[in-house]
Design a protein around this motif. Sequence first.
Motif: not given
Length: 209
Positions: A137-141, A158-159, A163-164, A171-172
């Motif tokens: 699980x990671x943020x979309x960089x 996770x986009x 998004x703030x 979401x994460x």
Amino acid sequence: HHTDPCHPTPGSPEVFSQPPSRDPFPETFDRGLRILSVSRQSREKSIDRLVRIFAAYVEPLFPQASLTLVGDGPEHQKLMDLAERLGVAHRVHFPGAVPQAQLVDYYYNADVFSYASLSETFGCVMSEAAWCGLPLVAFDDRMGVAHQVHDHENGYLVPTMGFDDRDADLAFGRSLSTLLADSQLRLELADSAKQIARRDYSPERIVQL
């Protein structure tokens, strides 16, 4: 600029193909609910964000869930203080830096691998974790990590664009909770993670790149 040494990629998949020798997690950390992150504990790695997400969105739903943060660095003490302040210190484990051979034990005995940094070009720990069969699980960089996490295949990307931070964090947290709640889903993504890692990161493949 600190870059993490890359292990299983062209280097030594055999290290990460060894069976784990022991379960290094605290005894109170139930299997099926273990979130792992491995990284140098410096500001750009955003580990504080991971601790906050865990405290706000995971632990309230899964009081037995745990977060293990392997690594050391200038933020180490600050992160421990943060976990204490947020009331999750008993569910967050800080083993410090771990030699590569022992890292395998963490990967193989965890359930989900999470990564909150947006400043990585290519997170080697992600390919190591995937190689060992951990859903990611990671943020979309929009950079390196985005190429490693295949959304809904080997984990969740996770986009963040548009998004703030709070919505992205939620979401994460939801992605982590979804995996903790569903062992069958976890196993499917784990299996897929192993296959994709062997397809993309085997030494032969790296040489072709």
